[in-house]
Design a protein around this motif. Sequence first.
Motif, PDB file in Angstrom:
ATOM      1  N   SER A  18       0.809  -1.217   0.000  1.00 39.62           N
ATOM      2  CA  SER A  18       0.000   0.000   0.000  1.00 39.62           C
ATOM      3  C   SER A  18       0.847   1.275   0.000  1.00 39.62           C
ATOM      4  O   SER A  18       0.309   2.369  -0.010  1.00 39.62           O
ATOM      5  CB  SER A  18      -0.932   0.016   1.210  1.00 39.62           C
ATOM      6  N   TYR A  19       2.171   1.110   0.032  1.00 47.58           N
ATOM      7  CA  TYR A  19       3.058   2.280  -0.121  1.00 47.58           C
ATOM      8  C   TYR A  19       3.304   2.506  -1.603  1.00 47.58           C
ATOM      9  O   TYR A  19       4.321   2.118  -2.152  1.00 47.58           O
ATOM     10  CB  TYR A  19       4.377   2.061   0.626  1.00 47.58           C
ATOM     11  N   ARG A  20       2.290   3.046  -2.272  1.00 45.10           N
ATOM     12  CA  ARG A  20       2.414   3.338  -3.696  1.00 45.10           C
ATOM     13  C   ARG A  20       1.564   4.560  -3.999  1.00 45.10           C
ATOM     14  O   ARG A  20       0.885   5.068  -3.101  1.00 45.10           O
ATOM     15  CB  ARG A  20       1.943   2.152  -4.526  1.00 45.10           C
ATOM     16  N   LYS A  21       1.530   4.981  -5.257  1.00 43.41           N
ATOM     17  CA  LYS A  21       0.747   6.174  -5.618  1.00 43.41           C
ATOM     18  C   LYS A  21      -0.701   6.011  -5.161  1.00 43.41           C
ATOM     19  O   LYS A  21      -1.314   4.978  -5.397  1.00 43.41           O
ATOM     20  CB  LYS A  21       0.776   6.382  -7.138  1.00 43.41           C
ATOM     21  N   GLY A  22      -1.198   6.989  -4.457  1.00 39.78           N
ATOM     22  CA  GLY A  22      -2.575   6.907  -3.948  1.00 39.78           C
ATOM     23  C   GLY A  22      -2.660   6.250  -2.581  1.00 39.78           C
ATOM     24  O   GLY A  22      -3.694   6.288  -1.936  1.00 39.78           O
ATOM     25  N   GLY A  23      -1.543   5.630  -2.158  1.00 40.95           N
ATOM     26  CA  GLY A  23      -1.553   4.892  -0.894  1.00 40.95           C
ATOM     27  C   GLY A  23      -0.915   5.661   0.250  1.00 40.95           C
ATOM     28  O   GLY A  23      -0.972   6.895   0.301  1.00 40.95           O
ATOM     29  N   TYR A  24      -0.281   4.912   1.156  1.00 42.81           N
ATOM     30  CA  TYR A  24       0.340   5.528   2.324  1.00 42.81           C
ATOM     31  C   TYR A  24       1.554   6.364   1.931  1.00 42.81           C
ATOM     32  O   TYR A  24       2.187   6.117   0.908  1.00 42.81           O
ATOM     33  CB  TYR A  24       0.852   4.456   3.299  1.00 42.81           C
ATOM     34  N   HIS A  25       1.904   7.294   2.790  1.00 46.30           N
ATOM     35  CA  HIS A  25       3.146   8.053   2.656  1.00 46.30           C
ATOM     36  C   HIS A  25       4.197   7.357   3.521  1.00 46.30           C
ATOM     37  O   HIS A  25       3.953   7.095   4.697  1.00 46.30           O
ATOM     38  CB  HIS A  25       2.924   9.487   3.140  1.00 46.30           C
ATOM     39  N   ALA A  26       5.359   7.028   2.943  1.00 51.27           N
ATOM     40  CA  ALA A  26       6.416   6.377   3.728  1.00 51.27           C
ATOM     41  C   ALA A  26       7.081   7.421   4.620  1.00 51.27           C
ATOM     42  O   ALA A  26       7.531   8.460   4.137  1.00 51.27           O
ATOM     43  CB  ALA A  26       7.444   5.743   2.794  1.00 51.27           C
ATOM     44  N   VAL A  27       7.092   7.142   5.895  1.00 49.06           N
ATOM     45  CA  VAL A  27       7.654   8.104   6.857  1.00 49.06           C
ATOM     46  C   VAL A  27       8.924   7.521   7.448  1.00 49.06           C
ATOM     47  O   VAL A  27       9.013   6.314   7.691  1.00 49.06           O
ATOM     48  CB  VAL A  27       6.640   8.380   8.002  1.00 49.06           C
ATOM     49  N   ARG A  28       9.919   8.346   7.651  1.00 49.48           N
ATOM     50  CA  ARG A  28      11.125   7.924   8.364  1.00 49.48           C
ATOM     51  C   ARG A  28      11.246   8.725   9.644  1.00 49.48           C
ATOM     52  O   ARG A  28      10.823   9.887   9.692  1.00 49.48           O
ATOM     53  CB  ARG A  28      12.358   8.143   7.480  1.00 49.48           C
ATOM     54  N   VAL A  29      11.816   8.098  10.637  1.00 45.96           N
ATOM     55  CA  VAL A  29      12.041   8.797  11.900  1.00 45.96           C
ATOM     56  C   VAL A  29      12.830  10.069  11.595  1.00 45.96           C
ATOM     57  O   VAL A  29      13.789  10.031  10.828  1.00 45.96           O
ATOM     58  CB  VAL A  29      12.828   7.907  12.881  1.00 45.96           C
ATOM     59  N   GLY A  30      12.412  11.183  12.139  1.00 45.61           N
ATOM     60  CA  GLY A  30      13.106  12.447  11.919  1.00 45.61           C
ATOM     61  C   GLY A  30      12.524  13.266  10.768  1.00 45.61           C
ATOM     62  O   GLY A  30      12.921  14.413  10.576  1.00 45.61           O
ATOM     63  N   ASP A  31      11.591  12.688  10.001  1.00 40.64           N
ATOM     64  CA  ASP A  31      10.967  13.449   8.907  1.00 40.64           C
ATOM     65  C   ASP A  31      10.211  14.660   9.461  1.00 40.64           C
ATOM     66  O   ASP A  31       9.622  14.587  10.542  1.00 40.64           O
ATOM     67  CB  ASP A  31       9.969  12.572   8.138  1.00 40.64           C
TER      68      ASP A  31
END
Length: 420
Positions: A18-31
Motif C-alpha cells: 500500500s506504499y504506492r501512488k494513492g496509498g500511504y506516505h512512507a515516513v522515516r524517523v526524523g521526517d
Amino acid sequence: MSCSSSSGSEDDDEGFDSYRKGGYHAVRVGDQFAGGRYIAQRKLGWGQFSTVWLAYDTTTSAYVALKIQKSAAQFVQAALHEIDVLSSIVDGAISDSKFVVQLIDHFKHTGPNGQHQCMVLEFLGDSLLRLVKYNRYKGLPMNKVREMCKCILIGLDYLHREHGIIHTDLKLENVLLASTIDPAKDPVRSGISPILERPEGNINGTVTSLIEKKLKRRARRAVAKISGQRASMGGMGEAPKPGRNIDGIDVRCKVVDFGNACWADKQFAEEIQTRQYRAPEVILQAGYSFSVDMWSFACIAFELATGDMLFTPKVGQGFSEDEDHLALMMELLGKMPRKVVATAGAKSKDFFDRHGDLKRIRRLKFWPLNKILIDRYKFSESDALEFSEFLSPLLDFAPEKRPTAQQCLEHPWLMDKDCS
Ligand code: ADP
Ligand code: MG
C-alpha cells in the motif's frame, strides 16, 4: 466509499504494497512536516486509511499523534470529512472530560505517492484491542470494565446529544487508552528527549522494518505450526496462560477514528459498522440512528469482560454471513419480534419466512447471555446477573427501545464509578 471495516487487524502490519501512488506516505524517523513544525518519532498504529505517527511539535514542545492519510481521492475526501467532524466537536470548546479525541491542527503534505491530508491529534495510548491482547484475551477485571464503559458512554453521550453525531464504527481498535500500557512507551513519562533530525543509517525505515516484521511473523508461524503438531500428537499443548495483572494500568479512554462518523440528519452510507459490531437494523437495511452505536457499545463491553467477541458470524453452506449473524443474535436474544421483522427493511423478506423464522438456518440453540457468562466465562451468579441486566436492554432488536448513552450512565451497574 464503503464505511465498513475502516481499521485493519492489528495482527498484521499495513503491508508495503500500500506504499504506492494513492496509498500511504512512507515516513522515516526524523521526517519533518508542516514546514518543520512536526517531527516524526515512531509509528503508533495504522488503519485502512492511514498510518499514525508519534510526532514532536516544535512550536508547543509537546508530543502529538500525526495521522497521515493515503493520498487517493476517496481517502482525501474521507480525511476532509473527518476533519470536518472533529473540528465541529472542537468548536464546542471541548474539555478533557469529554472522552473524545481532540484535533489540534491539520495540513497537506506532498510526497512521492501524492498529496496526503494530515491530522494532528492529541497523543493517546494503546487501543483497547491491545489492552485485551496484553491481557492474553482473558476478561478484564470488572471494576476496570466498568471504568472503561463509563468513559465510552460519556464520549457517546457527548457526540449524540450535543453534536447529533453517530460514530458508526465503534470497536476495540477505535477506543484508545489515555495513557500507554507500558510507561516506557510514553515519551513524557519515560523522559527521553525528542528526536529532532533524521538519524543516520535510516534511509528506508518503513520498508526495512516491514520486511523484518514479515520475516519474524513467518518464523513465528512456523514455530506455532510445529508446536501445534506436537499438541495434536501427544496432547502436549501449552497450558492456557492466566491474564496479567492490570490493576496498575490507567484505563481511562477516549473514542477515536471519525472517518466514518455522520450527523444523524446527514447520513451517506447504508452499510455501516465493522461486521462483528453491526446492529441488526443495519443488516436488514432498515435505516439507523444513534442506537447503532449503543449496540456496538454492548459488543465492546462484552468483549472487555470476556476477551471474546460477542458475535463472530461466518458464511456457511447454504447461508450467508448476514444470515449467520442474525441466527447468532437470535440464539442469544431470542426470536426477533414479528413487528420488527415486518417493519424491517428491504432485506427482511430475503431472510425470514412469514412466521418470522430464518428461511435457511432452521435449528437454533438458545443460550442466553446470563447463562453464557456463568457457563463459559465462569462469572459468579451475581456478577453475571448484574452485567447481563446492564447489557440486555442495549441488545434490543427494536432500536428505539435501546437505552441512550445518557440513560446507561444512570444504570446501577455504573454507579459510583469515578472516571474523572
Ligand atoms: P483509520 O481511519 O486509518 O482506521 P485510526 O484513526 O483508527 O485510522 O488510527 C489507526 C491507529 O493509529 C489506531 O488504531 C491507533 O493504534 C493509532 N492511533 C490513532 N490515533 C491515535 C492517537 N491520537 N494517539 C495514539 N495512537 C493513535
Ligand atoms: Mg480505525
